[in-house]
Design a protein around this motif. Structure first.
Motif, PDB file in Angstrom:
ATOM      1  N   ASN A 190      -6.911  -5.068   5.517  1.00  0.00           N
ATOM      2  CA  ASN A 190      -5.697  -4.270   5.189  1.00  0.00           C
ATOM      3  C   ASN A 190      -4.923  -5.201   4.625  1.00  0.00           C
ATOM      4  O   ASN A 190      -5.102  -6.433   4.359  1.00  0.00           O
ATOM      5  N   TYR A 191      -3.534  -4.785   4.170  1.00  0.00           N
ATOM      6  CA  TYR A 191      -2.691  -5.800   3.293  1.00  0.00           C
ATOM      7  C   TYR A 191      -2.423  -7.120   3.823  1.00  0.00           C
ATOM      8  O   TYR A 191      -2.367  -8.100   3.010  1.00  0.00           O
ATOM      9  N   PHE A 221       0.684  -1.223   0.012  1.00  0.00           N
ATOM     10  CA  PHE A 221       0.156  -0.048  -0.137  1.00  0.00           C
ATOM     11  C   PHE A 221       0.760   1.315  -0.044  1.00  0.00           C
ATOM     12  O   PHE A 221       0.319   2.420   0.089  1.00  0.00           O
ATOM     13  N   ALA A 222       2.205   1.100   0.279  1.00  0.00           N
ATOM     14  CA  ALA A 222       3.043   2.333  -0.215  1.00  0.00           C
ATOM     15  C   ALA A 222       3.003   2.872  -1.511  1.00  0.00           C
ATOM     16  O   ALA A 222       3.339   3.872  -1.812  1.00  0.00           O
ATOM     17  N   ILE A 224      -2.685   0.691  -3.396  1.00  0.00           N
ATOM     18  CA  ILE A 224      -3.606   1.234  -2.312  1.00  0.00           C
ATOM     19  C   ILE A 224      -5.118   1.554  -3.160  1.00  0.00           C
ATOM     20  O   ILE A 224      -6.229   1.356  -2.555  1.00  0.00           O
ATOM     21  N   ARG A 252      -4.771   3.134   8.758  1.00  0.00           N
ATOM     22  CA  ARG A 252      -3.719   2.189   8.945  1.00  0.00           C
ATOM     23  C   ARG A 252      -2.808   2.756   7.495  1.00  0.00           C
ATOM     24  O   ARG A 252      -1.190   2.653   7.860  1.00  0.00           O
ATOM     25  N   ASN A 253      -3.279   3.501   6.926  1.00  0.00           N
ATOM     26  CA  ASN A 253      -2.154   3.626   5.679  1.00  0.00           C
ATOM     27  C   ASN A 253      -2.089   5.444   5.313  1.00  0.00           C
ATOM     28  O   ASN A 253      -1.552   5.780   4.270  1.00  0.00           O
ATOM     29  N   SER A 254      -3.056   6.190   6.060  1.00  0.00           N
ATOM     30  CA  SER A 254      -2.939   7.576   5.621  1.00  0.00           C
ATOM     31  C   SER A 254      -2.790   8.372   7.386  1.00  0.00           C
ATOM     32  O   SER A 254      -3.673   9.454   7.557  1.00  0.00           O
TER      33      SER A 254
END
Length: 298
Positions: free
Chosen positions: A190-191, A97-98, A103, A225-227
């Motif tokens: 999530n991933y 997701f980077a 993402i 979780r990602n931002s």
């Protein structure tokens, strides 16, 4: 008696090899590869998990695992007090997701899943998995974890703000509507629980945390979780989500409440203690900026 003869006899398969991968087994036969997963939940919850997967299959959602029924048509088997399900093995790798492309695929897949994540037979859900009304309790638990630490006073205030947002009439109306729709969620989207195949299609695995809940919970989870503390990044991903599943103003008010709560800090405290959470605690200035920019959601 060993587990593997039980699996072979109950499912009518001949196992060639088995490999443990984290908390599941990869089961190879001459004709297919399966995933054997054990549960230590009450039987009614295991039945619920398999019924959620069946519901998605009935809705023709092709990006979640499919339950292989046993010879007697049961969706799971038992062995030495544990319950086991056998599903197809999803070949691929975890998305990263980077990467913007991954993402975005994860967000669009979530939206498509949510379009179908309604209409679950309400009478088939155990009370322990019906969680629409639990959000105030969750946010209060966040406060309890944060209060003992001197550097988290501004996050305690954030919990209070999130609790106030939950009491808005439009938010209460949305939660009630989600319950009327019999909406359900993945519960840990999530991933680690997603697999990207060779065609770059994202597949959902591991539904052990699925529940009857507001769908915005899944979306808030992946955004936290990602931002983390990046409202502008969150808003871009929400806009992308809404290309595939629209959200009305009331749903956005609920999402705002979920994004206001300091979920990720609390998660780190629970997993690794306060020392683990300390690096992701925002400064007061950072938090003010986040809250101001997040308001653009409405």
């Amino acid at each position: 008696m060993s587990l593997w003869p039980i699996v072979e006899s109950q499912y009518g398969i001949k196992i060639r090899s088995t490999t443990q991968v984290k908390d599941v087994y990869k089961v190879e036969t001459d004709h297919a590869t399966y995933c054997l997963k054990s549960y230590d939940f009450p039987e009614e919850e295991v039945r619920f998990i398999t019924r959620v997967l069946s519901c998605l299959d009935e809705h023709q959602f092709t990006q979640s695992q499919k339950v292989l029924p046993a010879i007697d048509e049961r969706a799971y088997i038992t062995h030495e007090g544990a319950y086991y399900t056998l599903t197809n093995w999803v070949h691929g790798q975890q998305p990263k997701f980077a990467r913007t492309s991954d993402i975005r695929r994860g967000i669009s897949t979530l939206a498509k899943f949510h379009l179908l994540a309604t209409g679950f037979p309400a009478l088939e859900a155990p009370e322990s998995r019906i969680r629409y009304s639990r959000l105030p309790g969750e946010f209060s638990d966040y406060k309890s974890l944060l209060l003992p630490h001197r550097s988290t006073g501004h996050l305690v205030e954030l919990c209070d703000e999130a609790l106030e947002l939950l009491q808005q009439p439009e938010v209460l109306e949305t939660i009630q509507q989600e319950q009327l729709n019999s909406s359900f969620i993945h519960g840990d989207y999530n991933y680690p629980n997603l697999v990207k195949d060779k065609k770059n299609t994202i597949h959902l695995i591991d539904f052990e945390n699925t529940s009857m809940h507001v769908r915005a919970k899944d979306l808030a989870h992946i955004l936290h979780r990602n931002s983390l503390w990046n409202a502008e990044g969150m808003l871009r991903l929400i806009e992308y989500y809404m290309r595939y599943r629209s959200m009305n103003t009331s749903e956005l008010h609920l999402l705002l409440a979920l994004l206001t709560a300091p979920y990720h800090v609390v998660r780190n405290i629970r997993i690794g203690g306060f020392r683990s959470a300390k690096p992701i605690i925002p400064s007061k200035d950072q938090l003010r900026k986040y809250r101001r920019e997040l308001r653009a959601l409405l």
